[in-house]
Design a protein around this motif. Sequence first.
Motif, PDB file in Angstrom:
ATOM      1  N   UNK B 121       0.832  -1.199   0.000  1.00  0.00           N
ATOM      2  CA  UNK B 121       0.000   0.000   0.000  1.00  0.00           C
ATOM      3  C   UNK B 121       0.874   1.259   0.000  1.00  0.00           C
ATOM      4  N   UNK B 122       1.886   1.254   0.854  1.00  0.00           N
ATOM      5  CA  UNK B 122       2.773   2.412   0.952  1.00  0.00           C
ATOM      6  C   UNK B 122       3.511   2.666  -0.347  1.00  0.00           C
ATOM      7  N   UNK B 123       3.970   1.586  -0.999  1.00  0.00           N
ATOM      8  CA  UNK B 123       4.689   1.745  -2.262  1.00  0.00           C
ATOM      9  C   UNK B 123       3.782   2.339  -3.334  1.00  0.00           C
ATOM     10  N   UNK B 124       2.571   1.804  -3.409  1.00  0.00           N
ATOM     11  CA  UNK B 124       1.615   2.304  -4.403  1.00  0.00           C
ATOM     12  C   UNK B 124       1.371   3.805  -4.211  1.00  0.00           C
ATOM     13  N   UNK B 125       1.108   4.182  -2.966  1.00  0.00           N
ATOM     14  CA  UNK B 125       0.828   5.597  -2.700  1.00  0.00           C
ATOM     15  C   UNK B 125       2.074   6.454  -2.878  1.00  0.00           C
ATOM     16  N   UNK B 126       3.200   5.980  -2.361  1.00  0.00           N
ATOM     17  CA  UNK B 126       4.436   6.753  -2.418  1.00  0.00           C
ATOM     18  C   UNK B 126       4.899   6.976  -3.841  1.00  0.00           C
ATOM     19  N   UNK B 127       4.789   5.938  -4.696  1.00  0.00           N
ATOM     20  CA  UNK B 127       5.216   6.088  -6.082  1.00  0.00           C
ATOM     21  C   UNK B 127       4.349   7.111  -6.805  1.00  0.00           C
ATOM     22  N   UNK B 128       3.048   7.031  -6.571  1.00  0.00           N
ATOM     23  CA  UNK B 128       2.162   7.994  -7.226  1.00  0.00           C
ATOM     24  C   UNK B 128       2.436   9.412  -6.769  1.00  0.00           C
ATOM     25  N   UNK B 129       2.629   9.558  -5.441  1.00  0.00           N
ATOM     26  CA  UNK B 129       2.896  10.907  -4.923  1.00  0.00           C
ATOM     27  C   UNK B 129       4.225  11.423  -5.445  1.00  0.00           C
ATOM     28  N   UNK B 130       5.248  10.586  -5.401  1.00  0.00           N
ATOM     29  CA  UNK B 130       6.590  11.030  -5.763  1.00  0.00           C
ATOM     30  C   UNK B 130       6.758  11.245  -7.250  1.00  0.00           C
ATOM     31  N   UNK B 131       6.294  10.296  -8.051  1.00  0.00           N
ATOM     32  CA  UNK B 131       6.546  10.416  -9.486  1.00  0.00           C
ATOM     33  C   UNK B 131       5.605  11.415 -10.157  1.00  0.00           C
ATOM     34  N   UNK B 132       4.308  11.314  -9.844  1.00  0.00           N
ATOM     35  CA  UNK B 132       3.363  12.218 -10.519  1.00  0.00           C
ATOM     36  C   UNK B 132       3.453  13.635  -9.994  1.00  0.00           C
ATOM     37  N   UNK B 133       3.672  13.774  -8.689  1.00  0.00           N
ATOM     38  CA  UNK B 133       3.803  15.113  -8.113  1.00  0.00           C
ATOM     39  C   UNK B 133       2.512  15.903  -8.187  1.00  0.00           C
ATOM     40  N   UNK B 134       2.619  17.195  -8.018  1.00  0.00           N
ATOM     41  CA  UNK B 134       1.464  18.084  -8.155  1.00  0.00           C
ATOM     42  C   UNK B 134       0.336  17.735  -7.203  1.00  0.00           C
ATOM     43  N   UNK B 135      -0.894  17.710  -7.734  1.00  0.00           N
ATOM     44  CA  UNK B 135      -2.067  17.449  -6.895  1.00  0.00           C
ATOM     45  C   UNK B 135      -2.033  16.053  -6.307  1.00  0.00           C
ATOM     46  N   UNK B 136      -1.574  15.073  -7.090  1.00  0.00           N
ATOM     47  CA  UNK B 136      -1.472  13.706  -6.567  1.00  0.00           C
ATOM     48  C   UNK B 136      -0.667  13.721  -5.270  1.00  0.00           C
ATOM     49  N   UNK B 137       0.481  14.373  -5.339  1.00  0.00           N
ATOM     50  CA  UNK B 137       1.383  14.428  -4.205  1.00  0.00           C
ATOM     51  C   UNK B 137       0.691  15.111  -3.024  1.00  0.00           C
ATOM     52  N   UNK B 138       0.095  16.273  -3.294  1.00  0.00           N
ATOM     53  CA  UNK B 138      -0.561  17.040  -2.237  1.00  0.00           C
ATOM     54  C   UNK B 138      -1.610  16.201  -1.523  1.00  0.00           C
ATOM     55  N   UNK B 139      -2.536  15.628  -2.313  1.00  0.00           N
ATOM     56  CA  UNK B 139      -3.666  14.927  -1.710  1.00  0.00           C
ATOM     57  C   UNK B 139      -3.196  13.694  -0.951  1.00  0.00           C
ATOM     58  N   UNK B 140      -2.372  12.870  -1.614  1.00  0.00           N
ATOM     59  CA  UNK B 140      -1.933  11.630  -0.965  1.00  0.00           C
ATOM     60  C   UNK B 140      -1.191  11.938   0.331  1.00  0.00           C
ATOM     61  N   UNK B 141      -0.254  12.868   0.265  1.00  0.00           N
ATOM     62  CA  UNK B 141       0.569  13.102   1.449  1.00  0.00           C
ATOM     63  C   UNK B 141      -0.210  13.793   2.569  1.00  0.00           C
ATOM     64  N   UNK B 142      -1.163  14.664   2.208  1.00  0.00           N
ATOM     65  CA  UNK B 142      -1.958  15.300   3.265  1.00  0.00           C
ATOM     66  C   UNK B 142      -2.779  14.253   4.017  1.00  0.00           C
ATOM     67  N   UNK B 143      -3.385  13.348   3.261  1.00  0.00           N
ATOM     68  CA  UNK B 143      -4.195  12.307   3.905  1.00  0.00           C
ATOM     69  C   UNK B 143      -3.311  11.446   4.801  1.00  0.00           C
ATOM     70  N   UNK B 144      -2.146  11.063   4.292  1.00  0.00           N
ATOM     71  CA  UNK B 144      -1.261  10.215   5.085  1.00  0.00           C
ATOM     72  C   UNK B 144      -0.748  10.946   6.324  1.00  0.00           C
ATOM     73  N   UNK B 145      -0.457  12.235   6.167  1.00  0.00           N
ATOM     74  CA  UNK B 145      -0.006  13.011   7.323  1.00  0.00           C
ATOM     75  C   UNK B 145      -1.092  13.053   8.389  1.00  0.00           C
ATOM     76  N   UNK B 146      -2.329  13.205   7.943  1.00  0.00           N
ATOM     77  CA  UNK B 146      -3.441  13.204   8.898  1.00  0.00           C
ATOM     78  C   UNK B 146      -3.492  11.871   9.634  1.00  0.00           C
ATOM     79  N   UNK B 147      -3.244  10.789   8.882  1.00  0.00           N
ATOM     80  CA  UNK B 147      -3.274   9.452   9.474  1.00  0.00           C
ATOM     81  C   UNK B 147      -2.165   9.293  10.504  1.00  0.00           C
ATOM     82  N   UNK B 148      -0.976   9.849  10.169  1.00  0.00           N
ATOM     83  CA  UNK B 148       0.153   9.739  11.087  1.00  0.00           C
ATOM     84  C   UNK B 148      -0.124  10.533  12.369  1.00  0.00           C
TER      85      UNK B 148
END
Lengths: 699, 305
Positions: B121-148
Motif C-alpha cells: 500500500x505504501x509503495x503504491x501511494x508513495x510512487x504515485x505521490x513522488x513520481x506524478x507530483x502536483x495534486x497527486x502528491x498534495x492529496x496523498x501526502x496530506x491524507x497520510x499526514x493526517x493518518x500519522x
Amino acid sequence: MSELVKAPPVLTLEDVAIAYKIRGGEIEAVQNVSFEINRGETHGIVGESGCGKSTVAWAIVNFLGANGYVKRGSIKFQGQELVGVTGEELRRLRGDQIAMVYQDPMQALNPSMRLGDQMSEVLTVHRGMEQKEAEARCIEMLERVYMPDAANVMRRYPHQISGGQQQRVVIATALLNNPALLIMDEPTTALDVTVEAAVLDLIAELRRDFDTAIMYITHNLGVVARVSTRVGVMYAGEMVERGTVEQIYEAPQHPYTQGLLRCVPKLGSDKVSSMLYPIRGRVPPPNNRPTGCIYGPRCDYVQDRCRNERPKLRQLPNGLWVRCHFAEDINPGEWTPSEDIAPPVVGIRDLNAEPILKVNNLKKYYEVKGTQLKDVLGLGEKRYVKAVEDASFKIPEGTTLGVVGESGCGKSTLIKTLIGLEDTTEGEARFLGFDITGPISERDQSLIQELQMVFQNPDSTMNPSYTVGQQIARPMQLFRTVPKAEIRAEVIKLLNSMRLGANYYDRLPRQLSGGEKQRVGIARALASHPDLVLCDEPVSALDVSVQAAILNLLLEIQQEFNTTMVFIAHDLSVVRFFSDQVAVMYLGQIMEIGPAEAIYTPPYHPYSEALLSAVPIPDPTVQQKHIRLEGSVPSAIDPPSGCRFHTRCPRRKLLPDDGQICVTDTPPWREAADGHRIFCHIPLETLRSFDPVISQEVS
Amino acid sequence: MAVQSMTTKRQPSRWEKFWNTASIVFESRVATVGMSIVLFWVLVAFISLFWTPYDPNASNFTQNLGPNTTNLLGTDHLGRDILSRLMQGTQVILLKTRLPGSDISIPGGVAIWGVLGSLSLGTLLGLNAGYRGGWWDQIIMQVLDALIAFPRIVLYLVVIAALGQGDLVVILAITITGAPGVARLVRSLALDIKTRDYIRAAETRGESVWYIMFREILPNARGPLLVDGMLRVGYAIFAIGTLGFLGIGLPPPDPDWGNMVNEARRNIFANQLAVIWPAVAIASLVIGLNLFADGLREELTRYQK
C-alpha cells in the motif's frame, strides 16, 4: 661568474607514491611522481579522470583522508620536508604559505556566512590582524581580482553573486596571505567559457604580479595551453611526460601525449577535412596495472622491452622529461591509425535536402510562482521565464544541427520541447510533416519511435537494475519493430555496431565504464531506428580519448542510417567538428544560425565572436582575439528589452548613439549568405569587416 | 544450441551471484548477530509445528510453578507449560495466519502479512505521490499526514472496534498504520530517482506512467525498502504484543506473547518469571530484526559507494 644564484624551487616532489588502504590491502593510486615548481611559474598537471592528479594535490596539503598516506618519496616545500611531519609542526612549516582553490566555488564558500566575514577570518586568524584592517585588505584584494562593487560584495552571501564571481572571491581569499604556492584543482571546470576565459586571464595576471608558484590541475588540454608555463602529463598514477608548454604541444615525445592531442578537434576543423583518433583500450585500474610500461597495452609502438621493464622518467637532450624507452625513435608524423580505431570517412552532407524538422517561432515559457499573498490567490500579475523565444530553423534530412550557448541559454529546453517532455507555449514545430508541439502523451507511437534522445550523464543514462540487453531490447518490444524471437539477435547486432560485442548482453551498468555506458545509451536510442536523434551534451562528461571514440561512433551511425541529429554541446570545437549547421543561443534567443563554417568565420554575431575568442585552444601558438564579456547572463524572467544581448555586447558602440536602438528595438534578421542569418542591428558590412578571431602565428 | 550451452554455464554463476550478494550480511558483525537471533526464532517456529514439550493449551500441571526439571520455564496460572506456549506463540507471528470461521491457516504469519500489506500500500501511494507530483502528491501526502497524526494505539482500537477481533483484522491494522511511513520513504526515493536520465529515456519512449513507476523506479528503491521492511516486522511484532496485552489482539486458542504477558501480569505476585519469558521473547526478536536491518543498511550503503 655572471651566473645568477638560482632560488630553490618552491615545491619539489621526488618519486612520490601515494597509497590508499582499502578492505583487504592497499592501492597505490600514484607512483613515481616527480616535479618541481619555481616562483612565478604555473605548472600544469593534465590527465584524464582517475589518473591521480587531485591525489597529488591532496598529498601536498596532507588532506588524503584517514586511509591515504604518502608511501614513498619526498615532498619538499621551500626546502623543508613535509612527508612524515604531522599536526602542529606541519602547520608551522606550511603556515599560511599554501592555498588551494577547488573546482566548485559554491562548496568552498560557507553559504551561511557573509563573504566579508569568511574572507577577513583568514587574516584575523592567521595574521592576528584587527578586524577593520582585515576588511580593508579584503576589499583591496577583491578589487584586485576585478570584483565590481567590492565593498558591497563583502556584505553579501555566496548565493547572491554569480558562479564566476564566487570563484573570484575564492581566489581572492587564497591570495590574501600572499602564499608561496597556490594549488588550483580544476578551478574553471564548472564555469561557462566566457567566464572561464576571464578567470584564466586573471590567474595569468596574478602569477606575474604576485610572483606565486601555481600548480594548476585540469583535464582540459586547451586550458593548460593557455595558463601554464610548464606542463606535466599524468597517466594512470604516473607522470609520463614533463616539459615546457611549447615542447609538449608542438613536439610531444610520449605516445600517450601524442594520442591525447589527436583526440581533440582543433577549433575550426570539421568532420570532412579532419579526423579524430581515439586511444584504444582503457586506463587500467590502480590494482591491476601492467608490470612493464603502464601505457604499453594501449601504445602503438609497444615492443617486448616495454612489456617487461617499466621505463624511468628520463631527460632528453632538448630538456623534455619523458617516461618511454623509445622516445627518440618515435616520429609522430609517420603515425598511422591501427584498424580498430580507424575513424569513419564522412562525405559532405547536403544542406539542400528535404527538411525533416521545421520549427517556426517556437516559444517556451515557464510560469514563475510568486510568493506574495495575491500570487497565491492567483490575482498577481503572471510572470514567466522565457526559456526559448522565437526559435526558427530547419534541419535537412541526414544532417546535424549543432546548438551552442552558455548554461541557461535554453538549449536543453529547446530539445525537451521538441521531444515532448515539455509542451510548447506558442509557435509551430513540424517533424516529418506532423505537428509536435504537444506533449509526448498526445503523440502517436509511430511518431515517438522516430524521435529519440541521447543523454548527457553516462552514470544516469542506464537503469542500474537491468542488464544492457534488457535495456536495448525494451524499445524494440515496445514499438514492435522486431519480432519477439529475433530481438536478442537484433540487440547483439546493434551492440556489435557500437563496438561492444555480444558478451555485453548480460552485463549490468555498474560493470561498464563511462564510455561504454554512453554507447549503450546511444544503442538504446537507435534501437527503434529513429529518423531524428536529439543529443544533449552526449560527450561533455567523458574524457577526451573516449569523447573522440563516441563522436566517431555517432558519425558512423549517421553515415550508415542517414540519421538526422540535433547536437547540443558547450564545447565550440566539438560542435564545429560534428555539425553541418550551427545555432548560437543566448538567453533563449537564437542569435546566429547557419552552416558551420560560416559561423566560425566573419561575419560574426558579436556574441558568437565573444564565445569564439573565449574558447581555450589546445595549441599555444594560436593567436586569439581578446574579447571578454562583462557581467553575467541576465535573468530570463525579465530579459533585457530590444536585443537580449545589449547589456553585455562589446560591439554596441559601433552603432550611432551608443547603440540606443539595441535597447529599444528588437534586431532584424540579417541574411549574410544562403542560410546564414544574424540577429543584430549592426549592418552586415560592419560585421564583415571584423578580423577572424583565430589566427595562426607565423613561426 | 549456443544459447543452451550459455544457460547451463550460467547456472552455477547465478547461485554464486546470489551467495555473493547474500554474503554481505557477514561483512557486518551487527547484521550477523541480528540474523542469528532471527534465525533462532524461525527455527523455533518450525520445530513447534511438529513438536512441543507438552500440549500448549492443556492444563496438565500445578498452577504458577517456577522453572523446574519438567517445566523448564515453569507453568502459568492455568497450569499450562510456558515453554510450549512460548514456542507455539511464534507460529501466529511468523508462520501462519488463521482464516476466520474455519480451521484453515495460510502460510506466513500475521507480522509478515501485515508488513507486506503496508509495503504494497505504501509503495503504491508513495510512487504515485513522488513520481506524478502536483495534486497527486498534495492529496496523498496530506491524507497520510493526517493518518500519522493519530496516536497508533487509537488507530488500532478504531480498526478493531469497527471490524472485530481476528488475525485478518490485526493484519489490516498493521497495514494501515505502517503504510504512511513506507509511502514517505518511497516518495522520497521516487523524487530522487525520477530526476535520472533513464527516466527521461523511458518518458521519451512514451512508456506508461505505471510502467515507469513499477518497472523503472521501484527496482532501484528495493534496497532501502528491504531494510525498512525488516525493521517494520519488528514494529509489527511489537504491535501484536501491545494488542495482545490490551486483550484485543490475536484470538485464542493459539497462545500469543502479548496476551501471555497480560495474563501473567495478573498473577505477578505468585509467579514473577512468567511475565519475563514472553517479554524477553518479544524483545529479543525485535532487537534481532533491528540489528539485522541496521547492519544490512550500513553494508548496503557502503557497497553503493
